[in-house]
Structures are given as structure tokens and as C-alpha cells.
Design a protein around this motif. Structure first.
Motif, PDB file in Angstrom:
ATOM      1  N   GLU A  89       0.848  -1.194   0.000  1.00 50.37           N
ATOM      2  CA  GLU A  89       0.000   0.000   0.000  1.00 50.37           C
ATOM      3  C   GLU A  89       0.880   1.239   0.000  1.00 50.37           C
ATOM      4  O   GLU A  89       1.708   1.422   0.876  1.00 50.37           O
ATOM      5  CB  GLU A  89      -0.895   0.027   1.243  1.00 50.37           C
ATOM      6  CG  GLU A  89      -2.199  -0.690   1.026  1.00 50.37           C
ATOM      7  CD  GLU A  89      -3.178  -0.505   2.181  1.00 50.37           C
ATOM      8  OE1 GLU A  89      -3.136   0.548   2.852  1.00 50.37           O
ATOM      9  OE2 GLU A  89      -3.975  -1.423   2.403  1.00 50.37           O
ATOM     10  N   VAL A  90       0.669   2.076  -0.986  1.00 51.84           N
ATOM     11  CA  VAL A  90       1.422   3.322  -1.049  1.00 51.84           C
ATOM     12  C   VAL A  90       0.890   4.234   0.056  1.00 51.84           C
ATOM     13  O   VAL A  90      -0.309   4.499   0.100  1.00 51.84           O
ATOM     14  CB  VAL A  90       1.239   4.001  -2.420  1.00 51.84           C
ATOM     15  CG1 VAL A  90       2.069   5.266  -2.490  1.00 51.84           C
ATOM     16  CG2 VAL A  90       1.592   3.041  -3.535  1.00 51.84           C
TER      17      VAL A  90
ATOM     18  N   VAL B 175     -10.259   3.256  -2.453  1.00 52.88           N
ATOM     19  CA  VAL B 175      -9.395   3.865  -1.445  1.00 52.88           C
ATOM     20  C   VAL B 175      -9.932   3.541  -0.043  1.00 52.88           C
ATOM     21  O   VAL B 175      -9.353   3.908   0.960  1.00 52.88           O
ATOM     22  CB  VAL B 175      -9.320   5.392  -1.663  1.00 52.88           C
ATOM     23  CG1 VAL B 175      -8.285   6.034  -0.772  1.00 52.88           C
ATOM     24  CG2 VAL B 175      -8.980   5.705  -3.101  1.00 52.88           C
ATOM     25  N   ARG B 176     -11.052   2.860  -0.017  1.00 53.90           N
ATOM     26  CA  ARG B 176     -11.712   2.479   1.231  1.00 53.90           C
ATOM     27  C   ARG B 176     -12.084   3.698   2.068  1.00 53.90           C
ATOM     28  O   ARG B 176     -11.832   3.757   3.264  1.00 53.90           O
ATOM     29  CB  ARG B 176     -10.835   1.502   2.029  1.00 53.90           C
ATOM     30  CG  ARG B 176     -10.440   0.268   1.214  1.00 53.90           C
ATOM     31  CD  ARG B 176      -9.885  -0.824   2.067  1.00 53.90           C
ATOM     32  NE  ARG B 176      -8.753  -0.407   2.870  1.00 53.90           N
ATOM     33  CZ  ARG B 176      -7.481  -0.614   2.519  1.00 53.90           C
ATOM     34  NH1 ARG B 176      -7.189  -1.241   1.386  1.00 53.90           N
ATOM     35  NH2 ARG B 176      -6.516  -0.211   3.318  1.00 53.90           N
TER      36      ARG B 176
ATOM     37  N   SER C  73     -11.269  14.076   9.229  1.00 52.34           N
ATOM     38  CA  SER C  73     -11.686  12.821   9.858  1.00 52.34           C
ATOM     39  C   SER C  73     -11.914  11.695   8.864  1.00 52.34           C
ATOM     40  O   SER C  73     -11.892  10.534   9.239  1.00 52.34           O
ATOM     41  CB  SER C  73     -12.975  13.045  10.644  1.00 52.34           C
ATOM     42  OG  SER C  73     -12.822  14.100  11.537  1.00 52.34           O
TER      43      SER C  73
ATOM     44  N   PRO D 222     -14.380   2.029   7.430  1.00 56.07           N
ATOM     45  CA  PRO D 222     -13.340   1.340   6.656  1.00 56.07           C
ATOM     46  C   PRO D 222     -11.966   1.954   6.942  1.00 56.07           C
ATOM     47  O   PRO D 222     -11.878   3.121   7.320  1.00 56.07           O
ATOM     48  CB  PRO D 222     -13.747   1.568   5.200  1.00 56.07           C
ATOM     49  CG  PRO D 222     -14.825   2.579   5.205  1.00 56.07           C
ATOM     50  CD  PRO D 222     -15.351   2.729   6.583  1.00 56.07           C
ATOM     51  N   ILE D 223     -10.923   1.157   6.766  1.00 56.70           N
ATOM     52  CA  ILE D 223      -9.559   1.653   6.981  1.00 56.70           C
ATOM     53  C   ILE D 223      -9.042   2.218   5.674  1.00 56.70           C
ATOM     54  O   ILE D 223      -8.855   1.496   4.694  1.00 56.70           O
ATOM     55  CB  ILE D 223      -8.631   0.520   7.461  1.00 56.70           C
ATOM     56  CG1 ILE D 223      -9.154  -0.042   8.785  1.00 56.70           C
ATOM     57  CG2 ILE D 223      -7.196   1.033   7.615  1.00 56.70           C
ATOM     58  CD1 ILE D 223      -8.422  -1.267   9.265  1.00 56.70           C
ATOM     59  N   THR D 224      -8.846   3.517   5.637  1.00 57.79           N
ATOM     60  CA  THR D 224      -8.442   4.188   4.402  1.00 57.79           C
ATOM     61  C   THR D 224      -7.134   3.620   3.858  1.00 57.79           C
ATOM     62  O   THR D 224      -6.201   3.379   4.613  1.00 57.79           O
ATOM     63  CB  THR D 224      -8.252   5.692   4.675  1.00 57.79           C
ATOM     64  OG1 THR D 224      -9.409   6.161   5.358  1.00 57.79           O
ATOM     65  CG2 THR D 224      -8.076   6.455   3.379  1.00 57.79           C
ATOM     66  N   TYR D 225      -7.124   3.421   2.550  1.00 54.98           N
ATOM     67  CA  TYR D 225      -5.933   2.927   1.854  1.00 54.98           C
ATOM     68  C   TYR D 225      -4.731   3.801   2.188  1.00 54.98           C
ATOM     69  O   TYR D 225      -4.803   5.024   2.124  1.00 54.98           O
ATOM     70  CB  TYR D 225      -6.187   2.964   0.339  1.00 54.98           C
ATOM     71  CG  TYR D 225      -5.015   2.537  -0.512  1.00 54.98           C
ATOM     72  CD1 TYR D 225      -4.987   1.277  -1.094  1.00 54.98           C
ATOM     73  CD2 TYR D 225      -3.948   3.392  -0.748  1.00 54.98           C
ATOM     74  CE1 TYR D 225      -3.926   0.880  -1.879  1.00 54.98           C
ATOM     75  CE2 TYR D 225      -2.873   3.004  -1.520  1.00 54.98           C
ATOM     76  CZ  TYR D 225      -2.865   1.743  -2.092  1.00 54.98           C
ATOM     77  OH  TYR D 225      -1.807   1.356  -2.864  1.00 54.98           O
ATOM     78  N   GLY D 226      -3.657   3.161   2.524  1.00 52.60           N
ATOM     79  CA  GLY D 226      -2.407   3.887   2.714  1.00 52.60           C
ATOM     80  C   GLY D 226      -2.306   4.692   3.989  1.00 52.60           C
ATOM     81  O   GLY D 226      -1.365   5.456   4.155  1.00 52.60           O
ATOM     82  N   THR D 227      -3.288   4.550   4.885  1.00 53.25           N
ATOM     83  CA  THR D 227      -3.176   5.294   6.139  1.00 53.25           C
ATOM     84  C   THR D 227      -3.138   4.344   7.333  1.00 53.25           C
ATOM     85  O   THR D 227      -2.636   4.719   8.391  1.00 53.25           O
ATOM     86  CB  THR D 227      -4.378   6.229   6.363  1.00 53.25           C
ATOM     87  OG1 THR D 227      -5.531   5.419   6.539  1.00 53.25           O
ATOM     88  CG2 THR D 227      -4.584   7.165   5.200  1.00 53.25           C
TER      89      THR D 227
ATOM     90  N   LYS E  58      -5.463   3.653   9.147  1.00 57.23           N
ATOM     91  CA  LYS E  58      -6.405   4.024  10.211  1.00 57.23           C
ATOM     92  C   LYS E  58      -7.818   4.214   9.661  1.00 57.23           C
ATOM     93  O   LYS E  58      -8.016   4.461   8.478  1.00 57.23           O
ATOM     94  CB  LYS E  58      -5.934   5.283  10.924  1.00 57.23           C
ATOM     95  CG  LYS E  58      -5.951   6.518  10.037  1.00 57.23           C
ATOM     96  CD  LYS E  58      -5.645   7.756  10.844  1.00 57.23           C
ATOM     97  CE  LYS E  58      -5.743   9.013   9.984  1.00 57.23           C
ATOM     98  NZ  LYS E  58      -7.024   9.228   9.336  1.00 57.23           N
TER      99      LYS E  58
ATOM    100  N   GLY F 232     -11.503   6.031   9.376  1.00 53.04           N
ATOM    101  CA  GLY F 232     -12.111   7.351   9.486  1.00 53.04           C
ATOM    102  C   GLY F 232     -12.838   7.393  10.825  1.00 53.04           C
ATOM    103  O   GLY F 232     -13.244   6.369  11.347  1.00 53.04           O
TER     104      GLY F 232
END
Ligand code: SF4
Ligand code: SF4
Lengths: 443, 341
Positions: A253-254, A382-383, A404, B329-334, B336, B338
Motif C-alpha cells: 500500500e502506497v 481507497v476504502r 476525519s 473502513p480503513i483508508t488505503y495507505g493510512t 487508520k 475514518g
């Protein structure tokens, strides 16, 4: 063959592919328009600086404008002719930008003048990166980011994988598909240059499962001494987004807000690789590109090698349109941009256009309240949580959306809007919100 | 070539949309419910037919009139209120007096849906709000059942159906109880085959497990119901009944009985899956299902009533917004989720 599950990223959507009409049409040369419209900025970065004068005769492939700094590329003459005017020209977004009008000589030949060849065996990475810039190459997948600027790996970063993106997940478009079938050797030569320039150990060509013939041809023709692999991915939108391909292939994951270098990957569109392989050995500049012209609104659908600068109007007249033409957009239907005017030219970053008639055009239906179906959440690659973001957008709570709920990570693929049964224009809301936030942060 | 001169439409992308709109989802829910509803008419006769028709018409009319009264455009053609009416009818005992059906239907739509702002706004499943109201107001009528497959079911309506408003209804014949009540109070088991096929007493549309399952699978296959919700419910019910039955087979029924009796199938497949009142994310839906299954089993095993699915779903509806807050959902690339500020 046994049914096998192809690699992919989680989530995403399955819009109709609509590629049958053009996937089988070989790339054909497009004729020269009488007058070409050439913007000085066909790339992200600083506009190029003209080096020719009004009234000057130029040959096809000759330099028209030089790059202005590192994030900029030169512009070459798409045809032999006379520089009529150096003036403002219409651009894709409807704005007028610096550019020039080139009057083509009637019966101009397809001959292209050559420059200093760059041989892959004898050059240094620096020289390759330089040659890519001199050739005026930008990301041909639609990003239009100067290719050479991407190839220079920042200090302290390393790259192990060169990802050649031939996914082409937008419905209707088949340029990359045809390029993979018809310019197979150019692609491999391009990969040689790219591997050397970036220091990557291996290359992976990613192809969606609806282009098996291309994948097979690439596999068959891959040179033995080239560390290249062909991977077939599931057919899903937006599989072709760089971050999604990386996730599907390498399960990396970038990090948000970073480049793929962070996970040791560099991604290059397959058509860009082919163009590098085609131009560099001859020291040529890019003066044409392959595009798909399709959609129910046009008659001679197909894939064309079209001179850059060809006005859309000329292109449409040449392929023929019906009386019921209603909408033309550049790119595919998911992310493509509807054109405000037909005077705009085909530029380097445009991989095709689709013409819709009244029957296909999406008539905005009545927007209903969110029914909490979760389709958008299940679609967002991107979820993110588009339902929540949509609600906040409605209340203009933009800062909260970014802080947020990671709004800024939305890359506007449109998957959420596509699936929303309540027809909430989610991605439009997000574009507005992002613009507002950027403006506020800049202020 | 003049067409090239014409004015073009400019809209922002995407230029195509999925063919599945709200109306299509709602219409398909009705299709999925129909086999069980039609079968209930076969089993309970005219009583079921009249009851279901009344329930649907009441709900549709209530929504229409409320929209008109408040000056909004009528929203009955999105089909959502038709579903509310049909599901609501299917949860009622077949011989329930029609005036109660009408009253409950009005409550379902006015209180359960309209008050929350209409489509998409309701916190609770409106059909269940209507049913819960009746259960509280008319407990004895809501637990009086008509026999299955009675010989004259297509000739005459039960007398209770046509009872005068606010008079104590008179019942012609009463079956002992539903299978759940029979087991809870008399330790009397029912053949699983009968439960599965729907040849037992119970609420109008809840008995035919097989047909409800078929309808549910249809919706799940079309992605119009999130499979994680019934999966969570069934898993919790099977696990809890498996444990309790394993420990004390005399006191507690076995998993198949628990799964196929009462309102579990109808509730799990058609009410808990109501999109508006259930969580947004896949993981959230599974947790929601587990929770509903666990609450339903708690009531069934240790509560005063034989059945608890309805309250379990209402409970699930109430916590659904909390689940949504927690399970982003767990944001891509973070790495964590929201989160609400
Ligand atoms: S447009 Fe943005 S929010 Fe919507 S699906 Fe794509 S990335 Fe997610
Ligand atoms: S897809 Fe549309 S209706 Fe469904 S949850 Fe998302 S915003 Fe709401």
C-alpha cells in the motif's frame, strides 16, 4: 483451462466493458488536419517555450518549443507546415492557453526528422532520462506527468519493481490493448531503457483478464534476457489506478500522500513504455499518439495513430458522426471529461474519446436520500466512506471531511457515484469539497 | 457533417451509472417476498389474503396522504412503502382484526418512517415499529393464531378478522400456539420438516422457511441484501442453541428448531437486512447480525416471551449507528479508520 481467480484489489465495481467494437481494430494512421492546434502545455508542469517564429516553415518532428525546467517537456511539430500564429489556443478545460497554430502542407509526408539516437547499451541512466525528456514524453495513460521527471528516483529512495501498466480498465478504451498487440517489441525495448534508467531489478507488465490475447503475445515475445513478467489481473474498475495495481500485484500500500517509490515501485503506462522504445533509438520527439475513437455516436470507430494537435472537430468529421451526437468526452466514461467545445486539440495525455448519442447520455435522475445501502463503501478502492462524506458535503462540513474521513485521498474515480442507487452525485460533491479545501488552505 | 456543429451536453463524470436504482432494489425485495406471501395465503386462506392486502394498502395510503398533507411530492412510487406494508402484514397473526392491521400500519408509516424524514431517514425498520406497537397495545390479539390448512379457509374469514374496532375480538378456533410457544411452555417439539415447509401456526408470512430462504438467496445473489447480516444472525443462533441444547437437551431446543421456527427467517433475511436501518460496512453488518442473533436467543431462551426476533432487530437498529461510528473502513495507505470527531 481451469477457472482461476485473478489477482485484484479489494472493492471496486464492474461497469459494462463496451470494448468489443474497437478491441479488434488495428491501429490506423489518421490524416493531417489542415490546421493543427498545439498548446505549449500538454503536460503537468511549466509550459514549453516556443523556439520558432510565426511564418517559419517546420518539418515533422522538428522542435517547436523547448522544455522550461525539469518538470516540463518540449513540443515537436506533428506535421510539416508553416507556423501560422503563436497565440492563445483553446485547451481541454475550456481555458485559453499559450500555443500555436500550424498550417500543414497539403500532402505532407509521414516522414519524421530524426535527432541524436540514444542507444540503450551505451548510455547512462542520466542520458536516458535526458533523452526521454528531449522526446517530450509524458504519461500517456492520461496523467500527462512528464515521464522523465518520474524516472529520476529521489535521493534515498530505491526501486525494485518497474510496473508496466497495461490494465486499461476504463470502459470503451482499447488503445493500450492494441499497443500491446502491435507494438510488443517497442514495449520490451522501452522496458530495457526504463530498467536501466531506474535501476529496478525486474519489470511486471500488468494486463486485465479481458486482454488475454495481449498477455499471451507479450509472454510469447518476451526476450529471454529481460527480467520481465506478465501478470493477468481481474477485470474490475479502477484496477488500472496505479495504487490499485500495486496493491493487486505486490500487496503493498502506497502511504497516503506519497509516491509509489515509498514501496519501491515505479509505474509507467504501457503506451509510454512503447513510445520510449519507439522514439529513443531514433532520437525522435513525440508527434503523434494512439487513441481510441468510439461510442455509439461515431461511425468509423477504431484505434488511430493521430497527430498531436489534431482538433477534435476534424477528428470527429473524419470518423463521421450521426445527427444525434449529444456528448463527447475525453477519456473513458468513468473519469473522462466532457468537452465544452470541439475546437480543442488532441494532446499528449488524451488516450481516446467517446461520443454518446441522446440514447446513451446519462440524464440526471431524481436524487433520493441516501438509503444506507453501503454500495459506495463497497465500491471505493481507497476504502473511504463516501456515504458519510456525502452527508458531510451536503452540510458543507468540508474540513471535517478532510480531517476525519480522508477526503483528500479520494482520486475521483467515480465508482461511488456509479453505484449509488439514490443517484447522489458523490464524486461531484467531493470535487467541490476538495477545491474548497485547497482554496482555503492556500489562503 | 453539421452534427459536429451542434451544442454538446456537458456533465461531469462518471458518464454512465449502474442500472440498479432505489426503485429496482425495492421492487426486487417485493419479488423476493412474494413466494412466502403467496404460500401464506395457501396455508391460511382468505384471512391471510385480506390481511396482507389491507396492510399494504394502509401503508401506501398513509404515506401518500402524509406527503400530500405536508405538501411534498408523493413518494409511494419508490416502492419502499409497499415493502414496509408487505413485511408488516407478514409479521402479523393471520386472524388479526383488520382495524388493528390498519391502525398498526398507520403507526408504522407515520411514526416509524415519516417522522424520521421519510425514505432513508428512519432509525428503525418501520414494519417492526408497527408490529411492536400492536404487540404492546393488543398483546392477546397478537398471540392468537388461526389453524393451518383448515378445510374452509377459502370460504369464510375468521370472525376475528372482521371484529368491530375496540371490541374484544371473538375467535372461532384457536390453535394451541406457535411451535416456539409450544416448546417453551409445554416442551412440545414440532417436526423440522413442517417448520421448513411452513405447515405450522405462526404469523402470516413467517412460517415458510424454505420459501423465505429462497427469496433471501435471490436478494443476496443480486447484492440487494448484505449476506453478512443473516450469516451473523444464523451463526449466533446456531452457536447459542447448540451450546444450550448440548448442555441441557430437555430444556433447550436444538439448533434446527431454533433456526426454522418463529420469525427468524423472515427477520434475518428481510427485516434485519433493511438497508436504511443496518450498518454500512461489511464488518459492521456481520457484527450487527451476531448481535441480533444473540439478543433474539437470549429472549427466546430466558425471556418471558417465546419469540424475540422482533425486539432483537429493533435493538440492532438502535445500535446500528454506533456500529457505523466504530467500524469505519480503513483508508488505503493510512492504516487508520475514518472517525467522527
Ligand atoms: S470517487 Fe473517491 S470516494 Fe468515490 S469511490 Fe472513487 S476514490 Fe472513493
Ligand atoms: S451508495 Fe448512495 S445510497 Fe448507498 S450508502 Fe452510498 S450514498 Fe447512500
Amino acid at each position: 483451462m481451469l477457472w482461476r481467480r485473478h489477482k485484484t484489489f479489494p472493492r471496486g465495481i464492474h461497469p459494462p466493458e463496451c470494448k468489443d467494437e474497437t478491441r479488434g481494430s488495428p491501429i490506423r494512421q489518421f490524416p493531417f488536419a489542415p490546421v493543427m492546434v498545439i498548446p505549449m502545455q500538454q503536460h503537468i508542469g511549466k509550459p514549453a517555450i516556443p523556439v520558432v517564429a510565426e511564418g517559419q516553415e517546420v518539418a515533422r518532428g522538428q522542435l517547436l518549443a523547448r522544455a522550461d525546467g525539469f518538470i516540463s517537456v518540449p513540443v515537436h511539430a506533428p506535421a510539416s507546415g508553416v507556423v501560422k500564429r503563436i497565440a492563445l489556443v483553446p485547451n481541454i478545460d475550456g481555458h485559453m492557453v499559450p500555443g500555436m497554430y500550424l498550417q500543414c502542407f497539403p500532402g505532407a509526408t509521414q516522414e519524421v526528422i530524426e535527432g541524436t539516437p540514444c542507444r540503450v547499451e551505451t548510455t547512462t541512466p542520466e542520458q536516458i532520462i535526458d533523452a526521454v525528456q528531449q522526446a517530450g514524453i509524458v504519461g500517456l495513460g492520461g496523467a500527462a506527468f512528464p515521464a522523465h521527471a518520474k524516472l529520476r528516483i529521489p535521493e534515498g529512495k530505491t526501486v525494485d519493481t518497474l510496473l508496466i501498466n497495461g490494465v486499461e480498465c476504463e470502459p470503451y478504451l482499447t488503445t493500450d490493448h492494441r499497443v500491446m498487440l502491435e507494438q510488443t517489441d517497442d514495449i520490451f525495448l522501452g522496458i530495457r531503457y526504463l530498467l536501466k534508467a531506474t535501476g529496478a531489478e525486474r519489470a511486471i507488465i500488468a494486463v486485465e483478464a479481458n486482454k488475454q490475447d495481449a498477455a499471451e503475445k507479450l509472454r510469447r515475445q518476451a526476450p529471454n534476457n529481460l527480467p520481465v513478467m506478465v501478470e493477468v489481473l481481474a477485470v474490475k474498475y479502477p484496477q488500472g489506478a496505479e495504487k490499485m495495481v500495486i496493491q493487486a500485484l505486490l500487496n503493498r500500500e502506497v502511504p497516503s500522500g506519497h509516491h509509489p517509490y515509498e514501496v519501491h515501485v515505479i509505474g509507467v503506462n504501457v503506451a509510454t513504455a512503447a513510445e520510449i522504445g519507439r522514439l529513443l533509438p531514433h532520437g525522435r520527439g513525440i508527434q503523434e499518439r494512439v487513441i481510441t475513437i468510439t461510442g455509439p455516436g461515431v461511425k468509423k470507430k477504431g484505434n488511430y495513430r493521430i497527430p498531436i494537435g489534431t482538433p477534435l472537430r476534424f477528428a470527429l468529421e473524419w470518423v463521421g458522426v450521426g445527427d444525434d451526437l449529444a456528448e463527447v468526452f475525453l477519456g473513458g466514461p468513468m473519469m473522462g471529461q466532457a468537452v465544452p467545445s470541439l475546437d480543442i486539440p488532441i494532446t499528449k495525455g488524451i488516450n481516446g474519446f467517446v461520443a454518446f448519442t441522446e440514447a446513451q447520455i446519462y440524464r440526471a435522475e431524481k436524487v433520493l436520500p441516501c438509503i444506507h445501502c453501503g454500495y459506495c463503501v463497497a465500491a471505493c478502492p481507497v476504502r473511504l466512506n463516501p456515504a458519510r462524506l456525502g452527508l458531510l458535503a451536503k452540510r458543507e462540513r468540508y474540513e471535517e471531511m478532510a480531517r476525519s474521513f480522508d477526503l483528500m485521498d479520494c482520486f475521483e474515480c467515480g465508482a461511488c457515484s456509479y453505484v449509488c442507487p439514490s443517484r447522489i452525485p458523490l464524486v461531484q460533491h467531493f470535487r467541490v469539497a476538495k477545491q474548497r479545501i485547497k482554496k482555503r488552505r492556500a489562503a | 457533417m453539421n452534427a459536429v456543429e451542434k451544442t454538446l451536453t456537458i456533465r461531469s463524470s462518471p458518464h454512465i451509472r449502474s442500472p440498479i436504482g432505489v426503485e429496482a432494489i425495492m421492487r426486487n425485495v417485493v419479488y423476493a417476498l412474494l413466494p412466502a406471501a403467496v404460500f401464506s395465503v395457501y396455508v391460511f386462506g382468505l384471512a391471510a389474503l385480506v390481511l396482507l392486502t389491507t396492510a399494504v394498502l394502509t401503508c401506501v395510503a398513509t404515506e401518500h396522504l402524509l406527503c400530500r398533507a405536508t405538501g411534498r411530492a408523493s413518494t409511494v412510487n419508490d416502492w419502499s412503502v409497499a415493502i414496509t406494508g408487505l413485511i408488516y402484514g407478514m409479521t402479523l397473526p393471520p386472524g388479526l382484526p383488520l382495524w388493528m392491521v390498519i391502525l398498526g400500519g398507520m403507526v408504522a408509516v407515520a411514526l416509524g418512517k415519516f417522522l424520521f424524514g421519510g425514505l432513508g431517514g428512519n432509525l428503525f425498520n418501520p414494519a417492526l415499529v408497527g408490529r411492536a406497537f400492536l404487540q404492546a397495545a393488543f398483546p392477546s390479539a397478537m398471540t392468537s393464531w388461526v389453524p393451518v390448512l383448515s378445510a374452509d379457509r377459502f370460504q369464510i374469514l375468521p370472525r376475528s378478522t372482521l371484529a368491530y374496532p375496540f371490541a374484544e375480538p371473538v375467535y372461532d378456533t384457536m390453535t394451541g400456539a406457535t411451535p416456539l410457544a409450544a416448546f417453551k411452555f409445554e416442551r412440545q417439539t414440532t417436526e423440522t420438516v413442517d417448520l421448513f415447509l411452513g405447515l405450522t401456526g405462526g404469523s402470516t408470512g413467517e412460517t415458510a422457511s424454505l420459501l423465505l430462504l429462497a427469496g433471501g438467496f435471490y436478494l443476496i445473489a443480486r447484492k440487494m441484501a448484505n449476506w453478512r447480516i443473516p450469516a451473523g444472525i444464523f451463526a449466533a443462533v446456531a452457536a447459542l442453541s447448540g451450546i444450550t441444547h448440548g448442555l441441557e437437551p430437555e430444556t433447550y431446543a436444538a439448533p434446527p428448531f431454533m433456526l426454522f421456527s418463529g420469525g427468524l427467517m423472515l427477520g434475518a433475511l428481510f427485516m434485519a437486512t433493511d438497508m436504511v436501518a443496518s450498518p454500512l460496512t461489511g464488518a459492521g453488518c456481520f457484527i450487527y447480525g451476531l448481535l441480533i442473533g444473540a439478543v433474539a436467543m437470549t429472549i427466546r431462551l430466558w425471556g418471558a416471551m417465546p419469540e424475540g426476533v422482533m425486539y432483537a432487530i429493533l435493538f440492532g437498529n438502535a445500535v446500528s449507528p454506533l456500529i457505523d461510528r466504530a467500524i469505519q473502513p480503513i483508508t488505503y495507505g493510512t492504516g487508520k479508520r475514518g472517525r467522527e470527531p
